[in-house]
Design a protein around this motif. Structure first.
Motif, PDB file in Angstrom:
ATOM      1  N   ALA A 101       0.864  -1.185   0.000  1.00  0.00           N
ATOM      2  CA  ALA A 101       0.000   0.000   0.000  1.00  0.00           C
ATOM      3  C   ALA A 101       0.897   1.231   0.000  1.00  0.00           C
ATOM      4  N   GLY A 102       0.318   2.407  -0.312  1.00  0.00           N
ATOM      5  CA  GLY A 102       1.078   3.640  -0.186  1.00  0.00           C
ATOM      6  C   GLY A 102       1.040   4.548  -1.395  1.00  0.00           C
ATOM      7  N   CYS A 103       2.100   5.356  -1.558  1.00  0.00           N
ATOM      8  CA  CYS A 103       2.150   6.414  -2.568  1.00  0.00           C
ATOM      9  C   CYS A 103       3.510   6.410  -3.261  1.00  0.00           C
ATOM     10  N   GLU A 104       3.635   6.973  -4.371  1.00  0.00           N
ATOM     11  CA  GLU A 104       2.615   7.149  -5.370  1.00  0.00           C
ATOM     12  C   GLU A 104       2.475   5.866  -6.158  1.00  0.00           C
ATOM     13  N   ALA A 105       1.249   5.524  -6.490  1.00  0.00           N
ATOM     14  CA  ALA A 105       0.949   4.248  -7.138  1.00  0.00           C
ATOM     15  C   ALA A 105       1.761   4.026  -8.400  1.00  0.00           C
ATOM     16  N   HIS A 106       1.920   5.076  -9.186  1.00  0.00           N
ATOM     17  CA  HIS A 106       2.563   4.921 -10.493  1.00  0.00           C
ATOM     18  C   HIS A 106       4.076   5.116 -10.464  1.00  0.00           C
ATOM     19  N   VAL A 107       4.630   5.392  -9.289  1.00  0.00           N
ATOM     20  CA  VAL A 107       6.076   5.601  -9.197  1.00  0.00           C
ATOM     21  C   VAL A 107       6.647   4.580  -8.209  1.00  0.00           C
ATOM     22  N   CYS A 108       6.727   4.928  -6.941  1.00  0.00           N
ATOM     23  CA  CYS A 108       7.398   4.079  -5.957  1.00  0.00           C
ATOM     24  C   CYS A 108       6.657   2.769  -5.692  1.00  0.00           C
ATOM     25  N   VAL A 109       5.336   2.810  -5.625  1.00  0.00           N
ATOM     26  CA  VAL A 109       4.586   1.569  -5.399  1.00  0.00           C
ATOM     27  C   VAL A 109       4.774   0.643  -6.595  1.00  0.00           C
ATOM     28  N   LEU A 110       4.590   1.167  -7.793  1.00  0.00           N
ATOM     29  CA  LEU A 110       4.725   0.361  -9.007  1.00  0.00           C
ATOM     30  C   LEU A 110       6.119  -0.245  -9.123  1.00  0.00           C
ATOM     31  N   GLN A 111       7.139   0.582  -8.988  1.00  0.00           N
ATOM     32  CA  GLN A 111       8.496   0.081  -9.166  1.00  0.00           C
ATOM     33  C   GLN A 111       8.903  -0.896  -8.068  1.00  0.00           C
TER      34      GLN A 111
END
Length: 179
Positions: A101-111
């Protein structure tokens, strides 16, 4: 990819970068924090390790205090993918599955999710507990991670799957987190 139910054994809850200075820019940021708090509280009750990451806290500030307090430990990073940060994989307890879970979905969460999957760790991405500044970026990240092999779930799914039964000794405590 595993579409198995969420387990409490061999699982870690990882909350990525829910940081004070970033949060005001996150679409529905308060809802993301609320769901992360529910997940972390339930995890603590059920014996699931709760860990956090902070992206360059000197610039973005620490994680939200209430959430940081529920984490057994917090890993500071500069790489967007926590898995690319030296020492992260050694810091992460051995596990088969990470609830993410967390932020940002498209940057740190995704990677971070992609990095975990590439290390053969199942990812249960909690869709209603991740956020981005632009909800379109969040939605793109969810789809991309689903395609990549993450199991996209919701907070209530995780909580009830962790409980497994209404006869669980913590059922009342955990189910109150949903109301």
């Amino acid at each position: 990819m595993s579409n198995a139910l969420c387990r409490t054994d061999d699982t870690v809850l990882l909350i990525v970068d829910v940081q004070e200075r970033l949060l005001p820019a996150i679409h529905d940021g308060e809802a993301v924090v609320d769901r992360c708090l529910r997940l972390a509280t339930a995890a603590g009750t059920l014996g699931v390790p709760v860990l956090g990451t902070e992206q360059y806290p000197q610039g973005l500030g620490p994680n939200v205090p209430a959430l940081r307090a529920l984490c057994a430990d917090t890993f500071t990073k500069r790489h967007f993918a926590a898995t690319a940060e030296p020492g992260f994989l050694d810091w992460l307890p051995a596990c088969r599955s990470v609830v993410l879970a967390g932020c940002e979905a498209h940057v740190c969460v995704l990677q971070t999710a992609i990095g975990l999957l590439e290390h053969d760790i199942e990812v249960k991405l909690v869709a209603d507990a991740v956020g981005s500044r632009d909800p379109r970026n969040r939605d793109l990240a969810l789809q991309r991670l689903r395609d990549y092999g993450a199991d996209v779930v919701g907070t209530e799914m995780v909580l009830f799957e962790w409980l497994h039964t209404s006869a669980h000794p913590a059922f009342r405590t955990v189910s109150r987190l949903i109301r």
